[in-house]
Design a protein around this motif. Structure first.
Motif, PDB file in Angstrom:
ATOM      1  N   VAL A  85       0.831  -1.199   0.000  1.00  0.00           N
ATOM      2  CA  VAL A  85       0.000   0.000   0.000  1.00  0.00           C
ATOM      3  C   VAL A  85       0.865   1.248   0.000  1.00  0.00           C
TER       4      VAL A  85
ATOM      5  N   MET B  93     -10.345   3.074  -1.535  1.00  0.00           N
ATOM      6  CA  MET B  93      -9.668   2.696  -0.290  1.00  0.00           C
ATOM      7  C   MET B  93     -10.630   2.061   0.699  1.00  0.00           C
TER       8      MET B  93
ATOM      9  N   SER C 110     -11.100  -1.390  -0.383  1.00  0.00           N
ATOM     10  CA  SER C 110      -9.932  -2.219  -0.087  1.00  0.00           C
ATOM     11  C   SER C 110      -9.862  -2.583   1.382  1.00  0.00           C
TER      12      SER C 110
ATOM     13  N   PHE D 200     -10.126  -6.321   2.913  1.00  0.00           N
ATOM     14  CA  PHE D 200      -9.086  -6.876   3.777  1.00  0.00           C
ATOM     15  C   PHE D 200      -9.692  -7.497   5.030  1.00  0.00           C
TER      16      PHE D 200
END
Length: 352
Positions: free
Chosen positions: A33, A173, A176, A180
């Motif tokens: 990242v 984001m 993401s 995760f």
């Protein structure tokens, strides 16, 4: 600019040399990242240079340096310092961007990424004060921006372009971060399921999971009138293996025997470590003659010495499950057949 979720282990980062699969995966992702965030800042550096905003170009240049340093720190296993540097970059970048270009440029959206990171990853009860502090910071920044206005404003079209870019990046984001944590939850869920249903040493089904599988197979055999076989296998003189060669070798023997039994059965057959050196298997659609052949083949397979391990043999007891009975009744018959094999000299198959 980027914001990262904080793993539960951050409060006590793993020491060098200690295995921590989830921790390593998190920090590998974090390092990737930093590269992505640095690439975004490099793009912004070019954008603001093209728009003639020298202050914002310098801010993004500093951000590039901070992410490069964070990338290096993670490579040196200085994870806490790297994460603090990343969070400092986000706080400062959001503040400077909002002050220089104005609130409508959308730099403040990046601060919102801290909320899921704090709430989900916090493990010491600090989520409420941290989110509260973030709220104060956010509202304070808004108040300052309203009071002083944009210090280095862009044109209306350029500001709108920057805002749209920020919205798209922040959406990505958030997706993401959510992905995760979803993967983390699924992995943890699968691990719990495996722990609850499998034997920790051999990886075979454990007693409780086998009982659930057996109940399903008995019900199916009852519905369809198919034969159902049960066998119990016990490693002969296993205590002597542990006494002579140690429990480590004994564990390796158990694993090897479990693997050989599994390889000798069909996919539809259920196999479990019943306890100690004892294994149990249920064979759907398996008549008595076929059951005896399978049991004999398993006995012979295990009797073949494995390289580096002491030779062992199996005593096996088999029985046919009556669809009208429960598992315990069938187990008692198979267990009696097993003891008959033991009494007859071991390393043999008996039918109950």
């Amino acid at each position: 600019m980027s914001a990262l979720p904080r793993p539960p282990s951050l409060a006590a980062p793993p020491r060098r040399g200690l295995p921590n699969t989830s921790g390593r995966a998190f920090w590998a992702m974090t390092r990737r990242v930093t590269v992505i965030a640095a690439a975004i800042d490099a793009g912004y550096l070019l954008l603001f240079a093209a728009l003639g905003s020298l202050p914002m170009s310098l801010v993004n240049l500093a951000s590039l340096a901070m992410y490069g340093t964070a990338w290096w720190l993670i490579g040196q296993r200085r994870n806490r310092a790297a994460l603090l540097l990343i969070w400092a970059e986000v706080l400062l970048h959001a503040a400077l961007g909002s002050l220089l270009l104005g609130w409508d440029s959308g730099f403040h959206y990046y601060l919102l990424l801290f909320i899921p990171a704090i709430v989900i990853a916090n493990t010491r009860g600090y989520a409420v004060p941290l989110v509260g502090g973030l709220l104060v910071y956010y509202l304070g920044l808004r108040a300052v921006c309203d009071a002083v206005g944009a210090l280095q404003p862009l044109g209306a079209g350029a500001t709108r372009l920057v805002l749209w870019l920020h919205v798209c990046i922040v959406f990505g984001m958030f997706a993401s971060i959510s992905a995760f944590y979803r993967r983390s939850i699924l992995v943890a869920e699968q691990r719990l399921v495996r722990q609850a249903s499998s034997d920790g040493l051999t990886g075979l089904a454990n007693r409780s999971h086998f009982q659930a599988l057996a109940a399903t197979e008995i019900a199916r055999a009852r519905r369809h009138g198919q034969p159902l076989a049960l066998l119990i296998a016990d490693i002969d003189h296993f205590k002597a293996v542990n006494d002579r060669h140690g429990h480590g070798t004994g564990d390796r023997v158990l694993v090897e025997v479990g693997q050989r039994l599994k390889a000798g059965l069909r996919e539809i057959d259920a196999l479990a470590r019943w306890g100690g050196e004892e294994f149990v298997a249920m064979l759907p659609d398996c008549p008595p003659e076929r059951t005896a052949q399978v049991a004999e083949r398993l006995r012979a397979t295990v009797a073949t010495p494995a390289p580096g391990l002491p030779p062992v043999t199996l005593s096996i007891g088999t029985t046919q499950v009556d669809p009208a009975e429960d598992l315990d009744a069938a187990l008692r018959r198979a267990d009696a057949a097993l003891y008959a094999s033991k009494a007859a000299g071991r390393d043999r198959v008996s039918r109950g």
